[in-house]
Design an enzyme around this catalytic site. Structure first.
Site, PDB file in Angstrom:
ATOM      1  N   ASN A 223      65.618  41.871  23.653  1.00 55.82           N
ATOM      2  CA  ASN A 223      66.380  43.127  23.585  1.00 55.82           C
ATOM      3  C   ASN A 223      65.641  44.143  22.709  1.00 55.82           C
ATOM      4  O   ASN A 223      64.567  43.859  22.184  1.00 55.82           O
ATOM      5  CB  ASN A 223      67.803  42.856  23.073  1.00 55.82           C
ATOM      6  N   PRO A 319      73.355  29.012  20.643  1.00 51.87           N
ATOM      7  CA  PRO A 319      74.297  28.764  19.543  1.00 51.87           C
ATOM      8  C   PRO A 319      74.580  30.076  18.816  1.00 51.87           C
ATOM      9  O   PRO A 319      73.728  30.962  18.772  1.00 51.87           O
ATOM     10  CB  PRO A 319      73.524  27.799  18.638  1.00 51.87           C
ATOM     11  N   ASP A 320      75.773  30.199  18.265  1.00 50.58           N
ATOM     12  CA  ASP A 320      76.081  31.362  17.434  1.00 50.58           C
ATOM     13  C   ASP A 320      75.639  31.009  16.009  1.00 50.58           C
ATOM     14  O   ASP A 320      76.248  30.151  15.357  1.00 50.58           O
ATOM     15  CB  ASP A 320      77.580  31.699  17.494  1.00 50.58           C
ATOM     16  N   LYS A 351      85.785  39.736  15.362  1.00 54.63           N
ATOM     17  CA  LYS A 351      84.622  38.871  15.077  1.00 54.63           C
ATOM     18  C   LYS A 351      84.659  38.334  13.655  1.00 54.63           C
ATOM     19  O   LYS A 351      84.234  37.202  13.395  1.00 54.63           O
ATOM     20  CB  LYS A 351      83.326  39.657  15.278  1.00 54.63           C
ATOM     21  N   LYS A 355      84.449  34.394  13.704  1.00 52.64           N
ATOM     22  CA  LYS A 355      83.222  33.761  13.190  1.00 52.64           C
ATOM     23  C   LYS A 355      83.388  33.309  11.730  1.00 52.64           C
ATOM     24  O   LYS A 355      82.436  32.875  11.117  1.00 52.64           O
ATOM     25  CB  LYS A 355      82.038  34.733  13.325  1.00 52.64           C
TER      26      LYS A 355
HETATM   27  O1  C5P Z   1      78.998  38.276  18.956  1.00 51.59           O
HETATM   28  P1  C5P Z   1      78.071  39.344  18.518  1.00 51.59           P
HETATM   29  O2  C5P Z   1      76.651  39.137  19.017  1.00 51.59           O
HETATM   30  O3  C5P Z   1      78.521  40.731  18.732  1.00 51.59           O
HETATM   31  O4  C5P Z   1      78.065  39.177  16.920  1.00 51.59           O
HETATM   32  C1  C5P Z   1      77.224  39.864  16.107  1.00 51.59           C
HETATM   33  C2  C5P Z   1      76.989  39.121  14.829  1.00 51.59           C
HETATM   34  O5  C5P Z   1      76.807  37.732  15.058  1.00 51.59           O
HETATM   35  C3  C5P Z   1      75.705  39.567  14.182  1.00 51.59           C
HETATM   36  O6  C5P Z   1      75.860  39.418  12.800  1.00 51.59           O
HETATM   37  C4  C5P Z   1      74.685  38.620  14.768  1.00 51.59           C
HETATM   38  O7  C5P Z   1      73.518  38.518  13.968  1.00 51.59           O
HETATM   39  C5  C5P Z   1      75.466  37.326  14.807  1.00 51.59           C
HETATM   40  N1  C5P Z   1      75.075  36.412  15.884  1.00 51.59           N
HETATM   41  C6  C5P Z   1      74.490  35.206  15.594  1.00 51.59           C
HETATM   42  N2  C5P Z   1      74.168  34.344  16.616  1.00 51.59           N
HETATM   43  C7  C5P Z   1      74.421  34.653  17.882  1.00 51.59           C
HETATM   44  C8  C5P Z   1      75.021  35.881  18.200  1.00 51.59           C
HETATM   45  C9  C5P Z   1      75.344  36.746  17.185  1.00 51.59           C
HETATM   46  O8  C5P Z   1      74.242  34.926  14.419  1.00 51.59           O
HETATM   47  N3  C5P Z   1      74.089  33.796  18.830  1.00 51.59           N
END
Ligand code: C5P
Length: 424
Positions: A223, A319-320, A351, A355
């Site tokens: 991106n 993974p998040d 979020k 999270k």
């Molecule tokens: O869900 P979204 O991508 O909008 O969330 C943004 C936040 O989550 C940011 O702080 C981003 O760095 C973190 N993030 C992450 N791992 C992912 C997706 C998002 O740490 N796979």
């Protein structure tokens, strides 16, 4: 309290120039010190003026050059005592044999030697002379005296000399001298920040930039994230006294001064590195990275050949990272970012909860003037409910200024005691 280490705020340097051919290098030295943000005033001995004119230094320093001790007109501007008090550092470059001898003996028969006695600022000398004069017993004796008296001696370099000799006695290049001066002030500022900074004694881990998810050996999904916000935050956290580790996706940015950088490519690598750093001990985790939500299920071993009109590539969820770290037992203070194009605050607040973050900074990326590749940003910061802290609107400003305000927000949350609120 916070300390910006990218610039040297209002530090005053006196460059003393004495008679020697290396005086020509001092013109560049003054230029480099000005470039680094120092206020510079130049004092020249009579000998120095035989090699290069005061006018050169007046133009380069932007200040009148000081040459006379007992000139009523010059003293009316800034006398030798005021000059001595003005300085945060006195750098004599080049320092001749004669000047070293005068300093060592405590003579005060011209402006520079008087200034040397009158100042309480650190004095640095960069001797430059013929190799035989440098090796002379009297010179070496004087140097020992000066070191004993607290003067910092920048050793001359060896090489061919203007007089045709080869040996020790060349003044280091001006860029090197300017670098040493800048380093000295950075270290001094850092020492203060480590004691009194907003994030003193904290280890901050920051993810930044995009991730790159391989399709085959030559192609990937990624991106437009540039990593600017994460890098600005790394600099701001370091300036606030923290030890900073930056986990950077593929970006073309210089590592901020003092920051440890670990380069990664994919989301899985970013997560693995984050987990390792958690084991090292992490107090604050800031997730600015634009992590790819999906990766290719099976990365092709060889370059995929062009064939039919359509190509299907199966993707699986990444993974998040921030959510995974937030679930760990030894969880640090968690900061997330949210870039949205609509319902910005609502999604961000969602979020924060989903999270399990402590704080989230969100921005509206549908605005053309901020976000992604822009040098500016505007954000709203939310804190988790338990902090009882109201949301903060950070008006449009440079990413550096926003980073500074985010550091303040993190500090405020770390030091906020909700029990105090309930008492009222
Ligand atoms: O869900 P979204 O991508 O909008 O969330 C943004 C936040 O989550 C940011 O702080 C981003 O760095 C973190 N993030 C992450 N791992 C992912 C997706 C998002 O740490 N796979």
């Amino acid at each position: 309290m916070s300390f910006d280490l990218s610039v040297i705020p209002n530090k005053n340097i006196i460059v003393g120039i004495t008679g020697g051919i290396a005086a020509y290098k001092s013109a560049i030295l003054v230029r480099r010190l000005k470039d680094a943000g120092f206020n510079v005033r130049v004092v020249m001995t009579e000998g120095a003026q035989a090699f290069i004119t005061p006018l050169t230094f007046q133009a380069l320093s932007g200040n009148p050059v000081h040459t006379q001790l007992l000139d009523p007109e010059a003293e009316a501007g800034m006398g030798h005592i005021e000059l001595a008090r003005w300085a945060d550092l006195v750098l004599i470059a080049p320092a001749s044999c004669d000047t070293l001898a005068k300093f060592a003996a405590g003579l005060a028969d011209d402006l520079l030697s008087t200034l040397y006695l009158a100042t309480s600022a650190p004095v640095w000398v960069a001797p430059a002379m013929n190799q035989q004069m440098w090796a002379a017993k009297a010179t070496q004796r004087n140097l020992v005296t000066l070191v004993d008296d607290g003067v910092h001696v920048i050793m001359p370099e060896s090489g061919s000399q203007a007089c045709g000799d080869v040996g020790l006695g060349r003044m280091p290049e001006p860029e090197e001298l300017a670098r040493q001066v800048t380093d000295y002030f950075h270290k001094a500022q850092r020492a203060i920040a480590e004691k009194f900074g907003l994030l003193a004694s904290k280890h901050v881990v920051i993810t930044a930039g995009p991730t790159r998810e391989a399709i085959d050996p030559v192609r990937y999904i990624s991106n437009h994230s540039t990593g600017k916000m994460g890098f600005a935050l790394a600099a701001a956290c370091y300036a606030a006294g923290a030890k900073v580790t930056l986990i950077a996706g593929p970006v073309s940015l210089d590592t901020p001064n003092g920051v440890r950088r670990i380069n990664v490519s994919s989301a899985v690598q970013m997560l693995d590195t984050s987990m390792q750093l958690l084991d090292e001990g992490c107090d604050v985790f800031i997730a600015t990275a634009a992590v790819a939500d999906y990766r290719v299920a099976e990365v092709a071993e060889h370059k995929i050949k062009k064939s039919g009109d359509e190509l299907d590539i199966a993707l699986i969820k990444n993974p998040d990272i921030v959510a995974t770290i937030a679930q760990q037992d030894k969880r640090p203070f968690m900061v997330g970012f949210a870039a949205e194009t609509r319902n910005v605050e609502e999604y961000a607040a969602g979020k924060l909860v989903a999270k399990k973050l402590d704080m989230i900074a969100c921005n509206d990326v549908s605005r053309a003037d901020i976000g992604f590749a822009s040098d500016e940003n505007a954000m709203t910061v939310f804190f988790a409910e338990g902090y009882h802290l109201p949301k903060r609107d950070l008006e449009k400003a440079s990413k550096q200024e926003i980073a500074q305000q985010l550091v303040e927000a993190i500090h405020d949350a770390l030091h906020h005691d909700p029990a105090q609120d309930e008492a009222f």
